[in-house]
Design a protein around this motif. Structure first.
Motif, PDB file in Angstrom:
ATOM      1  N   VAL A  85       0.856  -1.185   0.000  1.00 33.50           N
ATOM      2  CA  VAL A  85       0.000   0.000   0.000  1.00 33.50           C
ATOM      3  C   VAL A  85       0.895   1.238   0.000  1.00 33.50           C
ATOM      4  O   VAL A  85       1.709   1.414   0.911  1.00 33.50           O
ATOM      5  CB  VAL A  85      -0.942   0.021   1.223  1.00 33.50           C
ATOM      6  CG1 VAL A  85      -1.805   1.275   1.215  1.00 33.50           C
ATOM      7  CG2 VAL A  85      -1.812  -1.222   1.230  1.00 33.50           C
TER       8      VAL A  85
ATOM      9  N   PRO B 105       0.748   5.186   0.122  1.00 35.53           N
ATOM     10  CA  PRO B 105      -0.143   6.350   0.331  1.00 35.53           C
ATOM     11  C   PRO B 105       0.333   7.572  -0.455  1.00 35.53           C
ATOM     12  O   PRO B 105       1.525   7.744  -0.722  1.00 35.53           O
ATOM     13  CB  PRO B 105      -0.035   6.587   1.841  1.00 35.53           C
ATOM     14  CG  PRO B 105       1.319   6.076   2.202  1.00 35.53           C
ATOM     15  CD  PRO B 105       1.600   4.911   1.291  1.00 35.53           C
TER      16      PRO B 105
ATOM     17  N   ASN C  84      -0.697  11.890   3.481  1.00 35.46           N
ATOM     18  CA  ASN C  84      -1.613  11.017   4.214  1.00 35.46           C
ATOM     19  C   ASN C  84      -0.839  10.157   5.205  1.00 35.46           C
ATOM     20  O   ASN C  84       0.357   9.885   5.022  1.00 35.46           O
ATOM     21  CB  ASN C  84      -2.382  10.120   3.247  1.00 35.46           C
ATOM     22  CG  ASN C  84      -3.364  10.912   2.391  1.00 35.46           C
ATOM     23  OD1 ASN C  84      -4.394  11.333   2.865  1.00 35.46           O
ATOM     24  ND2 ASN C  84      -3.008  11.115   1.131  1.00 35.46           N
TER      25      ASN C  84
ATOM     26  N   GLU D  47      -2.907   4.864   8.858  1.00 35.69           N
ATOM     27  CA  GLU D  47      -4.350   4.962   8.695  1.00 35.69           C
ATOM     28  C   GLU D  47      -4.779   4.401   7.342  1.00 35.69           C
ATOM     29  O   GLU D  47      -5.796   3.695   7.228  1.00 35.69           O
ATOM     30  CB  GLU D  47      -4.796   6.420   8.816  1.00 35.69           C
ATOM     31  CG  GLU D  47      -6.306   6.598   8.694  1.00 35.69           C
ATOM     32  CD  GLU D  47      -6.717   8.065   8.763  1.00 35.69           C
ATOM     33  OE1 GLU D  47      -7.925   8.331   8.595  1.00 35.69           O
ATOM     34  OE2 GLU D  47      -5.835   8.918   8.965  1.00 35.69           O
ATOM     35  N   ILE D  48      -3.999   4.707   6.294  1.00 30.99           N
ATOM     36  CA  ILE D  48      -4.324   4.196   4.955  1.00 30.99           C
ATOM     37  C   ILE D  48      -4.265   2.673   4.944  1.00 30.99           C
ATOM     38  O   ILE D  48      -5.151   1.998   4.388  1.00 30.99           O
ATOM     39  CB  ILE D  48      -3.342   4.775   3.920  1.00 30.99           C
ATOM     40  CG1 ILE D  48      -3.520   6.293   3.802  1.00 30.99           C
ATOM     41  CG2 ILE D  48      -3.536   4.104   2.560  1.00 30.99           C
ATOM     42  CD1 ILE D  48      -4.868   6.702   3.259  1.00 30.99           C
TER      43      ILE D  48
ATOM     44  N   ARG E  26      -7.298   1.157   6.828  1.00 29.41           N
ATOM     45  CA  ARG E  26      -8.538   1.261   6.068  1.00 29.41           C
ATOM     46  C   ARG E  26      -8.534   0.281   4.896  1.00 29.41           C
ATOM     47  O   ARG E  26      -9.555  -0.327   4.583  1.00 29.41           O
ATOM     48  CB  ARG E  26      -8.720   2.696   5.560  1.00 29.41           C
ATOM     49  CG  ARG E  26      -9.071   3.675   6.646  1.00 29.41           C
ATOM     50  CD  ARG E  26      -9.698   4.914   6.059  1.00 29.41           C
ATOM     51  NE  ARG E  26     -10.085   5.853   7.092  1.00 29.41           N
ATOM     52  CZ  ARG E  26     -10.973   6.820   6.904  1.00 29.41           C
ATOM     53  NH1 ARG E  26     -11.556   6.949   5.726  1.00 29.41           N
ATOM     54  NH2 ARG E  26     -11.270   7.649   7.874  1.00 29.41           N
ATOM     55  N   ALA E  27      -7.390   0.159   4.223  1.00 27.66           N
ATOM     56  CA  ALA E  27      -7.304  -0.729   3.063  1.00 27.66           C
ATOM     57  C   ALA E  27      -7.577  -2.177   3.476  1.00 27.66           C
ATOM     58  O   ALA E  27      -8.323  -2.896   2.804  1.00 27.66           O
ATOM     59  CB  ALA E  27      -5.932  -0.608   2.410  1.00 27.66           C
TER      60      ALA E  27
END
Length: 371
Positions: free
Chosen positions: A343, A345, A349, A353-354, A357-358
């Motif tokens: 992931v 970001p 960001n 947190e990214i 959420r993913a």
């Protein structure tokens, strides 16, 4: 008769089983709906490809055969049959005529589909049952036909690495040598009113039986997904040679040292009587180390098979203590499901947190669905 959950044959079958380690191995065959897996000889090593082509060509001429392919690494010929299917005995006759090597060079690498029937476990368990019966009789009798010191000699041969290797070369394989030593030891202990060693051997063989049975079940579950046609059934021979022999494992090294100490103790005690000296030397047999390793390997194999991990050569589970390099094939760990790999970001960001959420939004069962 049941022995620790395993069916033991009657007297006549027991005698036949006791003689089976000396008999030549039978051609093994396993069948499922529409396919046969037959043991093939001479398909590995140099010249194996030519033998495989001849086998496939001759089998495909047989009535009722759709196609035949040789899987050389597993030493199996996979035959797809029509309806009605031909008799496996007829196909085996065709296979034997097409082979260039009539007898197997080694019968130790059991295919998972063979289950316990292809091993020497049945005659060994039969001998253990007979030995326990003899032990009970000799304990009740006023005399023992065999001294306890002589009864322990078969175990000495099986415990000493060099002696075990010599016997294996003479009888045609380590499995046969191990089975013959156990059978001889069980009968000898029975005539000497001893049962402790036989009980330990019985428990060990029962665990190996359960391991082989679990691998047979795991293979039955996996076979349909592994083979969907002739292309997925065939495999070229793998010609490899070790640059040097296997190193001495810790158990063999420990056994050699302990047995040497036992021999020295025997020599020191000889002036006090041969039976006392022999008893002291034989008491040094390192049975626990080898029995523990064998039991661990059998239990590990059973657990792996229970998780649908098919180990083609289960003998490697008894040699884990000699390994110093582990090579992992990443593709073999795939289960067909998707997963988030990385992931990245966008700048500004929070990466944590990214990522959280993913992972919450991603559904491995429906990776293309918008959430």
């Amino acid at each position: 008769m049941q022995l620790l959950g395993v069916r033991v044959p009657g007297p006549v079958s027991m005698v036949r089983s006791l003689l089976s380690p000396l008999a030549p191995p039978r051609r093994r065959a396993w069948s499922c709906e529409g396919r046969l897996h037959i043991e093939g000889h001479g398909v590995s090593g140099v010249g194996g490809r030519r033998t495989a082509e001849r086998i496939e060509r001759e089998l495909e001429k047989a009535p009722g055969v759709k196609w035949a392919r040789v899987n050389a690494p597993s030493a199996r010929v996979i035959v797809a049959t029509a309806d009605p299917a031909p008799r496996s005995a007829d196909l085996i006759e065709v296979l034997e005529r097409a082979e260039s090597e009539p007898d197997p060079a080694e019968d130790e690498l059991h295919h998972p589909a063979d289950g316990p029937r292809a091993t020497k476990l049945l005659p060994t368990l039969a001998a253990d049952a007979l030995g326990l019966g003899l032990s009970l009789i000799t304990k009740l009798a006023p005399w023992m036909p065999l001294p306890t010191e002589l009864a322990a000699l078969p175990g000495l041969v099986n415990q000493h690495p060099k002696l075990r290797q010599v016997v294996a070369e003479r009888v045609g394989g380590h499995e046969r040598a191990d089975s013959l030593a156990s059978i001889t030891g069980a009968l000898a202990h029975g005539l000497a009113a001893g049962s402790e060693g036989t009980l330990i051997d019985t428990a060990q063989r029962v665990e190996q039986w359960r391991e082989a049975r679990e691998h047979e079940k795991a293979w039955c579950r996996a076979e349909a997904g592994l083979i969907d046609g002739p292309d997925s059934a065939a495999a070229e021979p793998i010609v490899t040679e070790r640059p040097q022999p296997l190193p001495e494992d810790p158990v063999a090294r420990y056994a050699r040292r302990v047995l040497n100490l036992g021999a020295a103790a025997t020599a020191v005690m000889l002036p006090f009587g041969p039976r006392r000296a022999m008893g002291l030397g034989l008491a040094a047999q390192p049975k626990a180390a080898e029995a523990g390793r064998a039991a661990f390997g059998a239990h590990l194999g059973r657990v792996l098979a229970g998780h649908d991990v098919v180990v083609m050569d289960r003998s490697v589970l008894r040699r884990l203590d000699t390994m110093d390099v582990l090579v992992i094939d990443e593709d073999s760990f795939g289960d067909g499901r998707f997963a988030l790999d990385e992931v990245v970001p966008v700048e500004g960001n929070d990466p944590r947190e990214i990522a959280e959420r993913a992972w919450r939004l991603f559904d491995a069962r429906k990776p293309g669905e918008v959430r």
